[in-house]
Scaffold this motif. Structure first.
Motif, short mmCIF file in Angstrom:
data_model
loop_
_atom_site.label_atom_id
_atom_site.label_comp_id
_atom_site.label_asym_id
_atom_site.label_seq_id
_atom_site.Cartn_x
_atom_site.Cartn_y
_atom_site.Cartn_z
N VAL A 188 9.49 -22.31 -46.09
CA VAL A 188 9.22 -22.17 -47.52
C VAL A 188 9.75 -20.84 -48.04
O VAL A 188 10.37 -20.77 -49.10
CB VAL A 188 7.70 -22.29 -47.79
CG1 VAL A 188 7.38 -21.87 -49.22
CG2 VAL A 188 7.23 -23.72 -47.54
N THR A 189 9.55 -19.78 -47.28
CA THR A 189 10.00 -18.46 -47.72
C THR A 189 11.51 -18.39 -47.82
O THR A 189 12.05 -17.61 -48.63
CB THR A 189 9.49 -17.37 -46.74
OG1 THR A 189 8.08 -17.50 -46.61
CG2 THR A 189 9.81 -15.98 -47.25
N GLY A 235 9.60 -25.61 -50.63
CA GLY A 235 9.93 -24.25 -51.03
C GLY A 235 11.04 -24.20 -52.06
O GLY A 235 10.98 -23.43 -53.03
#
Length: 725
Positions: A188-189, A235
């Protein structure tokens, strides 16, 4: 950062008179530079770090406490009689032990996994928590962990009803750990990162998840794959800072193809050394002999390195290898389905799946691999070493315009005039031969060069045009019956009498004064001679700048770091006291007859987004002063395509180009760049496009788009335009 002293004074501890190694400084801390001092600083900073990443710190603390209490720090968990009461998996679902899908997060199977798992969780999730924020990181980790392990357990349980032996085996397995949640957070980051790190992190995650599943295929690998896949999609949708998943620059594409090819052959080596039971069967004894694998590693490594350089022949070799491996995988799949398992089939099938991804990248981004073969091409000659050397020699001998150095960039072709005294640099796109800048020919022979270039184009079935030529060549083209239109203005600053005095230079003086106050230094260097740390910063600044655009990087008349590495090119760097590079510019030589460098042309102009704000004004002004002192007569700040000053009435083709320039402004800011250069009070010299017939303009327009954006589709152009409007 270079820490000269613990207490902030200049000089090392040993430099201070009367200092003893290990003696405390004024703050009472150990002043020595040994391990004790480092450990003291690390322990002192630990509470602050934990306060910044409370979720990560809390999870790591729980993992350590549980490991100590359960003795799994030194004893494998699977040996404990209560292992089945905490381990999740399809058996836990069948037995109704649903609590294991939460309790099992805080255990590890072996002491080695405990040490590695705790360290990786602390580093990876901690870094992501700093970027995402504690609430988001915690939410993603919890949902990713729970969803990943439950989804994987349900999936293998359902597949175990089929004849698939692997699924039946994994459906009996139990597992523990929090690694699935950690990978979900990283996935996600990655959407919050800018190029090139976004693609690098995603490629590493995807390669790991795919290879682990194909050649090992444990329950953990299945949950990891689900977490990575869903994490990237979620994300990107919620927090993506750049559109899409594909590479954004030619260099990213080349590096990804290079890395993919290397991973493919290394995977074969790892399977040979560490055989296992994967989804397609036992890999033990399936791999080729070690010598064959090592030979493949060397050969494929050579091809991969040429892919990294964008070589066309390497692209063809890689495509052929990919097709053969995919066909081999299809045969292996057929044999496996027929319940015949010859040696090598599981490895061939797994490798074939990986090759599908590599092949897709090579085919869809084939425009990134256009560096030509060393052979003669119809309609001119390619820019191989011999022709490049010849062209550079002619350019040095007869001189050229402010843009002529761009003609000796590797992706161009050359038409050498019949008398051998000059050449025309050009590119072929969409059936058009686009001559770049003025023909590099002796004075008074431009008309003859234009005539020969047009004849060569006609012979090859190409439409000729002259792009970014000066008034002199535009007049010569008109004399040959061509038509011309102004497409830009070259901004030229004369250096002999340059002095930053008066109100019009206020912004420039302010930038110079602020840079001096902040300790910023200007260096004019040969980039290829700089240390790796400097070159890495320059590449990072350049790729971050490209990543901020709505489209891939442009080419043709807009160079990048690779062009700046030329030993004939000066590169300006703005460097602070810590060695951090805040901005970079590159200056191309402008030769006059006889090999004399008359001036320099600005090409690369990129800054660090979080650096010294007026760094461009500072670097350009400093370069002007230094180049003036070295004898240069002028600098060209270059012309921005489809941008020009003045308020003259426009009609016909000029009006169309003006509207096109307005449409491109939100994407690349050519007009804003043109306005910025006005700060340096330049004189303006028109830059023209020469063409033979209005009917050629649609094709010429398409060819110019392909020249500047060879890898961009119409859909991308429209999407970027709407997103920025």
């Amino acid at each position: 950062m270079d820490e000269r002293a613990v207490d902030g004074n200049p000089g090392t501890q040993a430099d201070r008179p009367g200092a003893e190694r290990g003696a405390p400084d004024r703050g009472g801390r150990p002043a020595g530079g040994g391990f004790e001092a480092w450990a003291s600083r690390a322990v002192g900073a630990l509470p602050q770090v934990v306060r910044r990443v409370p979720f990560t710190g809390s999870v790591v603390a729980v993992l350590v406490v549980v490991g100590l209490v359960s003795r799994t720090v030194w004893r494998p968990l699977w040996r404990e009689p209560w292992f089945a009461e905490v381990a999740y998996g399809a058996p836990a679902l069948r037995e109704g032990k649903l609590w294991t899908f939460v309790v099992g997060w805080f255990f590890t199977l072996t002491p080695a996994q405990f040490a590695g798992g705790v360290l990786l969780f602390a580093v990876l999730v901690g870094a992501c928590e700093l970027r995402l924020g504690t609430r988001r990181a915690a939410l993603v980790a919890v949902l990713g962990q729970f969803g990943g392990i439950v989804g994987a357990s349900l999936l293998v349980w359902a597949l175990s009803a089929t004849p698939w032996t692997w699924a039946q085996h994994v459906a009996q397995a139990r597992d523990v750990g929090f690694t699935t949640g950690a990978l979900a957070v990283v996935a996600v980051t990655s959407a919050t990162l800018r190029s090139p790190w976004r693609l690098r992190v995603r490629a590493a995650l995807w390669f790991y998840a795919t290879v682990a599943f194909l050649f090992e295929g444990t329950l953990t690998d299945v949950s990891h794959g689900l977490a990575v896949l869903v994490g990237m999609v979620v994300g990107q949708r919620l927090w993506g800072v750049e559109p899409g998943y594909a590479p954004r620059t030619r260099r990213e594409t080349r590096i990804l193809a290079f890395g993919g090819l290397v991973v493919l052959v290394l995977t074969e080596l790892v399977v040979l050394l560490f055989p296992n039971h994967g989804p397609f069967g036992e890999t033990s004894g399936d791999a080729a002999p070690l010598l064959d694998v090592l030979v493949d590693l060397v050969l494929v490594g050579f091809v991969a390195n040429q892919l990294r350089c964008g070589k066309r022949w390497a692209w063809w070799v890689a495509v052929v290898l990919g097709v053969l491996n995919v066909l081999g995988a299809a045969v292996a799949l057929a044999l496996i389905l027929l319940d015949e398992l010859p040696g090598g089939a599981p490895v061939a099938l797994g490798s074939g799946v990986l090759w599908v991804g590599e092949l897709a990248l090579l085919l869809f981004d084939r425009g990134s691999f256009r560096v030509p073969l060393r052979r003669r091409l119809p309609g001119g000659v390619a820019a191989d070493e011999l022709n490049l050397s010849r062209a550079r020699g002619l350019l040095t001998e007869v001189g050229g315009s402010t843009m002529s150095w761009m003609t000796v960039w590797p992706e161009n072709r050359f038409y050498f005039t019949s008398d051998g005294r000059g050449y025309v640099g050009y590119q072929r796109h969409a059936g058009v031969a686009i001559a770049l800048a003025d023909p590099v020919v002796p004075a008074g022979t431009a008309a003859e060069a234009v005539r020969e270039f047009a004849a060569m184009s006609e012979h090859g079935g190409l439409v000729p045009c002259l792009f970014s030529v000066t008034d002199e060549v535009a007049r010569a083209a008109r004399a040959e019956g061509w038509q011309t239109v102004q497409i830009a203005e070259d901004t030229v600053v004369d250096l002999p009498d340059l002095a930053f005095k008066g109100r019009k230079w206020q912004d420039v003086r302010t930038a110079l004064n602020h840079a001096a106050r902040d300790g910023l230094e200007f260096r004019l260097v040969r980039l290829a001679e700089q240390p790796f740390a400097v070159l890495a910063q320059v590449r990072a600044i350049s790729e971050q700048w490209v990543g901020d655009k709505g489209l891939p990087e442009m080419g043709f008349t807009l160079g990048g770091v690779d062009e700046a590495l030329d030993p004939q090119v000066w590169v300006g760097l703005a460097v602070d006291g810590t060695g951090s590079v805040h901005g970079v510019t590159s200056w191309l030589p402008v030769f006059g007859p006889g090999g004399v460098v008359r001036g320099w042309t600005l090409d690369v102009m990129r800054r660090r987004t979080d650096g010294f704000r007026p760094v461009m004004e500072f670097m350009i002004a400093s370069a002007c002063l230094e180049l003036r002192d070295r004898g240069a007569l002028f600098v060209s700040l270059s012309g921005a395509p489809l941008a020009r000053g003045g308020a003259a009435d426009l009609d016909g083709v000029d009006r169309v180009l003006d509207k096109l320039g307005g449409a491109m402004e939100p994407l690349y800011g050519f007009r804003s760049l043109h306005a910025f250069k006005a700060k340096f009070s330049p004189r303006y010299e028109p830059v023209h496009l020469a063409y033979r017939d209005e009917a050629d303009l649609p094709r010429i327009g398409l060819a110019l788009v392909r020249a500047y954006l060879p890898d961009t589709s119409t859909r991308q152009l429209l999407a970027a335009s709407f997103s920025r409007s």
